[in-house]
Write an enzyme that holds these catalytic residues in place. Sequence first.
Site, short mmCIF file in Angstrom:
data_model
loop_
_atom_site.label_atom_id
_atom_site.label_comp_id
_atom_site.label_asym_id
_atom_site.label_seq_id
_atom_site.Cartn_x
_atom_site.Cartn_y
_atom_site.Cartn_z
N ASP A 189 0.83 -1.21 0.00
CA ASP A 189 0.00 0.00 0.00
C ASP A 189 0.87 1.26 0.00
OD1 ASP A 189 -2.41 -1.36 0.01
OD2 ASP A 189 -2.57 -1.39 2.19
N GLY B 281 -2.65 2.58 8.86
CA GLY B 281 -2.27 1.29 8.27
C GLY B 281 -3.35 0.24 8.43
N ASP C 291 -10.70 -5.68 7.21
CA ASP C 291 -9.82 -6.87 7.25
C ASP C 291 -9.52 -7.28 8.70
OD1 ASP C 291 -9.72 -6.79 4.49
OD2 ASP C 291 -7.96 -5.48 4.50
N ASP D 140 -7.66 6.53 10.49
CA ASP D 140 -7.42 5.82 9.23
C ASP D 140 -8.24 4.52 9.25
OD1 ASP D 140 -6.50 4.49 7.03
OD2 ASP D 140 -4.38 4.48 7.62
N THR E 219 -20.65 -4.92 7.78
CA THR E 219 -19.87 -3.92 8.53
C THR E 219 -20.24 -2.53 8.00
OG1 THR E 219 -18.01 -4.23 6.99
CG2 THR E 219 -17.97 -5.52 9.02
N GLY F 179 -5.89 -10.16 1.86
CA GLY F 179 -5.48 -11.47 2.36
C GLY F 179 -4.42 -11.34 3.45
O1 RIB Z 1 -8.87 -3.63 2.80
C1 RIB Z 1 -7.73 -2.82 2.70
C2 RIB Z 1 -6.80 -3.36 1.70
O2 RIB Z 1 -7.46 -3.37 0.46
C3 RIB Z 1 -5.55 -2.54 1.51
O3 RIB Z 1 -4.47 -3.07 2.22
C4 RIB Z 1 -5.36 -2.55 0.00
O4 RIB Z 1 -4.16 -3.09 -0.39
C5 RIB Z 1 -6.52 -3.34 -0.56
O5 RIB Z 1 -6.17 -4.64 -0.80
#
Ligand code: RIB
Length: 316
Positions: A14, A286, A251, A245, A218, A42
Amino acid sequence: MSGRVCVVGSFMMDLVANAPRRPFPGETLMGTGFATFLGGKGFNQAVASARAGATTALVGRRGGDEFGTMFHAALRAEGVHPGTVLVDDAVGTGVGLPVVEPDGQNSIIVVPRANLLVDIAQIEGSRQAIAESDVLLLQLELPVSTAVAAAQIARESGVLVVLNPAPSAVLPDSLLECVDILVPNQVELFDLINGPAASPADAAEILHARWGTDLVVTLGGDGVLVLSSTLGTHSFPAHQVVPVDTLGAGDVFCGNLGAELADGKDLLSAVARANAAAALAVTRPGGAVAAPRRAELDAFLSHGRLRSVNPSTASS
Ligand code: RIB
């Protein structure tokens, strides 16, 4: 924690720009900050799962470049088993280009590169890692055909399949019939119903009625909505935090959800913990790097757990 999670998913380096807003077409806009983070849905979910305490494996493909080498080191440092990650020397590691606005909201372009080389043969080669897990976590930054193949192996092996349908894509029946829990955000939810709905709650009802799959939606600052055939409908308020952020918050949620389910927790308990983990994650920059470790999350929750509300029994 005794659960095992297998993530079949992406690596994206990223390259994050902080900016007052997203640029308009043809416009050049001055940014206010820049940072690089190891990401990809992932990788982020695998790290979040490992930090939550689950034994975690990741199936994916990275480049043989400098970015790829950084991912290799990070997987080892985080205790994520890298045995099923293949390296491609011709195509570079995937790249993510997020823009983060002052309120913490983000929008992202991803260029998958090596991620798109994950193929059915690699999934077959990872059969044991998938079949030996308790939960398979999937997203859609790899070819959809590979998600189908992984989900089918999991289904044959009695492994719970959790799909985070991101980025949005048309989901083939062959995938849907293997999915136990679908975890979209609001954008993905509306993309999936592909028609009008008055609210996220209405859209979730439509999708749940259409597919019958358990749904965990979500909604960022509006919390989380659960629609389950066996547990009913439940709403979890968002924790009150100041977001800096939101990159990767979904994730972190999925990684913690997978870890808790793999440990045998029920869906509502798992969602409550994942909701808290995501709240912590948005208070710092992040994706994966913002995922809390188990002890930190325990401490956060001991300050006052927010309980779920069942709309059918809640008083107004
Ligand atoms: O969900 C966030 C992620 O989505 C980021 O890390 C970006 O790379 C995309 O894959």
